[in-house]
Design a protein around this motif. Structure first.
Motif, PDB file in Angstrom:
ATOM      1  N   SER A   9      -7.122 -62.562 -22.306  1.00 11.21           N
ATOM      2  CA  SER A   9      -6.641 -62.868 -23.646  1.00 11.21           C
ATOM      3  C   SER A   9      -5.164 -62.493 -23.762  1.00 11.21           C
ATOM      4  O   SER A   9      -4.729 -61.464 -23.258  1.00 11.21           O
ATOM      5  N   PHE A  59      -5.485 -69.052 -24.608  1.00  8.69           N
ATOM      6  CA  PHE A  59      -4.283 -69.895 -24.636  1.00  8.69           C
ATOM      7  C   PHE A  59      -4.087 -70.272 -26.100  1.00  8.69           C
ATOM      8  O   PHE A  59      -4.518 -71.329 -26.546  1.00  8.69           O
ATOM      9  N   PRO A  60      -3.467 -69.384 -26.876  1.00  6.19           N
ATOM     10  CA  PRO A  60      -3.445 -69.587 -28.326  1.00  6.19           C
ATOM     11  C   PRO A  60      -2.617 -70.773 -28.788  1.00  6.19           C
ATOM     12  O   PRO A  60      -1.580 -71.096 -28.198  1.00  6.19           O
ATOM     13  N   LEU A  61      -3.131 -71.415 -29.836  1.00  2.00           N
ATOM     14  CA  LEU A  61      -2.376 -72.451 -30.535  1.00  2.00           C
ATOM     15  C   LEU A  61      -1.908 -71.833 -31.845  1.00  2.00           C
ATOM     16  O   LEU A  61      -2.715 -71.330 -32.632  1.00  2.00           O
ATOM     17  N   ASP A  82      -5.129 -70.562 -33.879  1.00  2.00           N
ATOM     18  CA  ASP A  82      -5.438 -69.173 -33.519  1.00  2.00           C
ATOM     19  C   ASP A  82      -4.556 -68.158 -34.232  1.00  2.00           C
ATOM     20  O   ASP A  82      -5.002 -67.062 -34.550  1.00  2.00           O
ATOM     21  N   SER A 123       8.651 -67.281 -29.477  1.00  9.58           N
ATOM     22  CA  SER A 123       8.384 -68.724 -29.582  1.00  9.58           C
ATOM     23  C   SER A 123       9.715 -69.448 -29.493  1.00  9.58           C
ATOM     24  O   SER A 123      10.658 -69.105 -30.215  1.00  9.58           O
ATOM     25  N   PHE A 129       5.784 -68.615 -26.074  1.00  5.89           N
ATOM     26  CA  PHE A 129       5.118 -69.772 -26.683  1.00  5.89           C
ATOM     27  C   PHE A 129       6.119 -70.923 -26.803  1.00  5.89           C
ATOM     28  O   PHE A 129       7.238 -70.739 -27.284  1.00  5.89           O
ATOM     29  N   ARG A 172       1.485 -77.246 -20.811  1.00  4.52           N
ATOM     30  CA  ARG A 172       0.905 -75.956 -20.413  1.00  4.52           C
ATOM     31  C   ARG A 172       0.981 -75.811 -18.892  1.00  4.52           C
ATOM     32  O   ARG A 172       1.424 -74.801 -18.366  1.00  4.52           O
ATOM     33  N   ASP A 229       2.404 -69.293 -22.377  1.00  2.19           N
ATOM     34  CA  ASP A 229       1.191 -68.533 -22.731  1.00  2.19           C
ATOM     35  C   ASP A 229       0.429 -69.150 -23.892  1.00  2.19           C
ATOM     36  O   ASP A 229      -0.706 -68.783 -24.181  1.00  2.19           O
ATOM     37  N   GLY A 230       1.077 -70.065 -24.596  1.00  3.91           N
ATOM     38  CA  GLY A 230       0.455 -70.711 -25.738  1.00  3.91           C
ATOM     39  C   GLY A 230       1.429 -71.726 -26.291  1.00  3.91           C
ATOM     40  O   GLY A 230       2.573 -71.824 -25.844  1.00  3.91           O
ATOM     41  N   LYS A 273      -7.826 -78.140 -28.225  1.00  6.34           N
ATOM     42  CA  LYS A 273      -8.725 -77.177 -27.558  1.00  6.34           C
ATOM     43  C   LYS A 273      -9.865 -77.890 -26.836  1.00  6.34           C
ATOM     44  O   LYS A 273     -10.221 -77.545 -25.713  1.00  6.34           O
TER      45      LYS A 273
END
Length: 333
Positions: free
Chosen positions: A4, A15-17, A40, A172, A205, A220, A226-227, A245
């Motif tokens: 995570s 893999f956060p959005l 996320d 970001s 990000f 990606r 990482d996101g 996702k």
């Protein structure tokens, strides 16, 4: 990626959005829909540090955050280091999970005062301001920025290191310069260079132009971020998060939302907006979403015109009901 991703001590998924902070867009009603449909990490609209320390009603209202939104970051912008430090402390009292600094807004009235992307012309000040904010709060601090001010000043690889050195916990990056505003294509090459710099150990990000599941997977894999932070593609289309996702997991596309689901989302969005900001603002600020909620519907112009000119809530609900009745069973392009 099995581990995570963490922003400081905040777990944000494999893999956060992330929902990008967008002025007059990323408010609680819209964030609620994005959360429901797979985002996320949330960020508030950007909040003026000067407005916060002067207790301006519009700025203070933007501090409203809700438990179901977590993890959520409050984003601030400003040009004065003392005001930014003070504003960060005020934000911390609202108990977000993250404090985010806006070094990316390209809009003239912000950047020409040296705030937002304007600070990209003064990297030493950007680093000092960040350091002061990190020291002023106990929450993890993240930054959103651009590649540089213009083509000749894309120093993001070095800037990222310096920001990490003064304690930020996540970064970001929007793949354009300030000068480009939102024109042309976002260039992710330097975002990849930041991510793949062996000195970097905080999550990176990527942001800019991700509007399809295919593009999300391609970027990606190609750049190793990482996101992904998603902005304009989510306006009026909160389903984009779950679509990405699902595609990442299965390689298949989710079925597009039906007319009933689109109307339901638009209705829910408007209801929450009415509750949170009152009729006049709710009507004005929800208008920009309608075109996207109903994108691809044939002969929609008349309804769109009515939705963006109607001044009373009751009529807006009536138009939405009409749209559902007219287009039920209609194929959406």
């Amino acid at each position: 990626m099995s581990e995570s991703v963490k922003i400081g001590n905040v777990e944000v998924g494999d893999f956060p959005l992330l929902l990008a902070p967008m002025e007059d867009v990323s408010d609680p009603p819209f964030r609620a829909l994005c959360k429901q449909h797979g985002a996320d990490v949330m960020y508030t609209e950007f909040i003026s540090s000067e407005g916060l320390i002067r207790d301006a009603a519009k700025s203070v209202q933007k501090l409203d955050i809700f438990e179901y939104e977590r993890p959520i970051g409050i984003q601030i912008f400003g040009y004065d280091i003392d005001s930014m430090r003070e504003a960060a402390a005020i934000c911390e009292e609202a108990n977000p999970d993250i404090i985010d600094i806006n070094y990316g807004c390209p809009v003239k009235k912000v950047s020409c005062k040296g705030a937002g992307a304007g600070i990209l012309r003064d990297i030493p000040k950007m680093v000092s301001m960040t350091e002061e904010i990190v020291k002023a709060v106990n929450k993890p601090v993240t930054v959103k920025t651009r590649l540089g001010w213009d083509e000749n000043s894309k120093y993001i690889v070095e800037v990222a290191e310096r920001l990490q050195d003064v304690g930020i916990q996540g970064l970001s990056i929007h793949g354009r310069t300030r000068k480009q505003m939102y024109k042309g294509e976002a260039d992710w090459t330097l975002i990849g260079d930041v991510k793949n710099n062996p000195r970097m150990h905080i999550p990176i990000f990527g942001n800019g132009d991700i509007d399809t599941p295919e593009k999300a997977v391609e970027y990606r894999d190609r750049y190793g971020v990482d996101g992904i932070m998603i902005g304009r593609a989510s306006i009026g289309y909160p389903w984009v998060f779950n679509e990405i996702k699902h595609y990442m997991k299965t390689g298949e596309h989710l079925t597009k939302p039906t007319i009933k689901e689109r109307v339901e989302a638009a209705r829910k969005h408007f209801e929450m907006a009415l509750e949170w900001k009152g009729e006049r603002l709710a009507i004005n600020e929800t208008r920009r979403h309608y075109t996207s909620y109903f994108k691809g519907l044939p002969n929609f112009k008349e309804y769109r015109t009515r939705l963006v000119t109607e001044d009373y809530a009751e009529q807006v609900f009536e138009i939405l009901n009409e749209i559902e009745e007219t287009y039920v069973g209609e194929a959406i392009l």
